[in-house]
Write a protein that holds these residues in place. Structure first.
Motif: not given
Length: 431
Positions: A247-275
């Motif tokens: 769970s910690y491996g997932m929690l700490n790396w999912i944001p970087a995976f979505l932004m770096r590998t899947q090209k998720m924009p930073l504003d989408a991170m705040a809008t979608y991933f946080g909630p």
């Protein structure tokens, strides 16, 4: 008749007063615990802006978010918990909140990797005084049957902290800079700590237990021996350690995976991933606690079967989320594993509180959290970072995809340990 009515009215007023005190205590401990998790999550969300300025490798980032924090958290966890079993726990939590918040604010003033690592050491040492003493306080406000749900509500500070940290961190990176993000959150913690000490009363130890509590705290050697003598406690340490690794491996790396590998924009991170992260982690933790509180009334095996079933659901859904090509599809598929990966937390913590004496509960919780933090937080993110760096020459940005995939065998091992625990639970509760 009048005298009986007066006695009943007095008892009702006393019960109402106690209910108010414990609800205030739970709410304030939840707030302080949320600040604890915001401090942790903030670094994970701000990894890309910090990397751009300081040029970290994935292994170094795994050290910062995992081992650097976890070593000092674990090293201080047991000594601080032993103090909590002997001294005023509420004051101890307030002091710890000031310490970790001060070091969090200092993270915004560093200029290189080693300075940031040193500040994370301080954050970890301070946060060692948060969770274990809080669990002990909650156990003395709530009877055993209500503890899985009460602890589930308290540990929702984790997902709520992830939500606040992810949302605020992404907004801060775009608007006030990553340095000011650390400073703001640190100041908030320093202001909340005195409010906790003022509003929350230290409860009597063992007041909610049916048996007579021990008069003195157990030595650490005896508290540790309980985990060896009782198979349920031994297996919950193994299963929880492996589940925390995942769970910690997932929690700490999912944001970087979505932004770096899947090209998720930073504003989408705040809008979608946080909630999404906050809601799903909350559903997992609270749902795990509620289901165990409900099912354990008929069978103590629920403390093992429910986390094991959650792990069984996690593995195929997380693999599917890693294999799709778009961040939208990936995030949608991740909703189920992000909920399932935290279902073990409340049952494990409640099990330890229910199988240990009142004067050793903070220490026992700290022993369990050694597994959470050394094996889970310390090694899970580091393992994923090392695998990602090793695969980067061949897979470039996809290396993180396969590094997260490498966590799944550990998830399978966690599920096996959780299910194996069920054979011992009824006997250990009977004793």
């Amino acid at each position: 008749m009048t005298e009986a009515t007066a006695l009943n009215a007095g008892a009702a007023a006393s019960d109402s007063c106690h209910a108010l005190r414990r609800n205030v205590a739970l709410a304030m401990l939840f707030v302080v615990g949320t600040i604890n998790f915001v401090d942790r999550q903030l670094l994970s969300v701000l990894v890309e802006p910090i990397r751009a300025e300081m040029d970290f490798s994935d292994t170094q980032f795994g050290l910062l978010t995992g081992l650097a924090f976890a070593l000092f958290y674990a090293a201080m966890g047991v000594p601080v918990a032993m103090v909590a079993d002997r001294w005023n726990r509420v004051k101890l939590i307030g002091i710890a909140c000031v310490v970790w918040s001060g070091f969090t604010a200092a993270c915004g003033m560093v200029s290189n990797f080693w300075q940031l690592a040193l500040m994370r050491f301080g954050v970890g040492a301070g946060e060692a005084g948060g969770t274990a003493p809080s669990l002990s306080v909650i156990a003395d406000y709530y009877p055993p049957a209500q503890r899985p749900l009460a602890i589930g509500l308290f540990t929702c500070n984790g997902p709520f902290g992830v939500f606040v940290g992810a949302t605020f961190g992404a907004w801060a990176a775009a608007n006030i800079g990553w340095r000011n993000a650390f400073i703001v959150i640190g100041i908030v913690g320093i202001l909340v700590a005195p409010l906790l000490i003022w509003l929350v009363r230290e409860p009597a130890r063992g007041a909610m237990d049916t048996h007579k509590p021990a008069d003195e705290a157990l030595p650490f050697s005896q508290s540790l021996a309980m985990f060896w003598r009782r198979p349920s406690l031994r297996m919950v340490m193994i299963g929880s350690g492996l589940a925390a690794f995942v769970s910690y491996g997932m929690l700490n790396w999912i944001p970087a995976f979505l932004m770096r590998t899947q090209k998720m924009p930073l504003d989408a991170m705040a809008t979608y991933f946080g909630p999404a992260a906050g809601i799903t982690f909350g559903i997992g933790i609270l749902g795990g606690g509620w289901l165990v509180s409900h099912r354990a009334k008929t069978s103590a095996r629920a403390y093992g079967t429910i986390p094991a079933l959650a792990t069984l659901v996690l593995i195929p859904t997380f693999i599917a989320a890693l294999l799709v090509d778009s961040w939208q599809a990936s995030l949608a598929l991740m909703l189920i594993p992000m909920a399932a990966c935290t279902a073990y937390v409340a049952p494990a913590l409640a099990l330890v509180q229910n199988l240990t004496p009142p004067r050793s509960r903070a220490t026992a919780a700290a022993v369990l959290m050694l597994m959470f933090n050394i094996v889970g937080l310390g090694l899970g993110p580091l393992f994923a970072g090392i695998v990602s760096d090793a695969l980067k020459p061949a897979h470039d940005v996809d290396s993180l995809r396969w590094a997260l995939m490498a966590l799944m065998p550990f998830a399978a091992a966690a599920g096996i340990a959780q299910y194996r625990m069920t054979r011992y639970l009824e006997k250990d509760f009977a004793e």
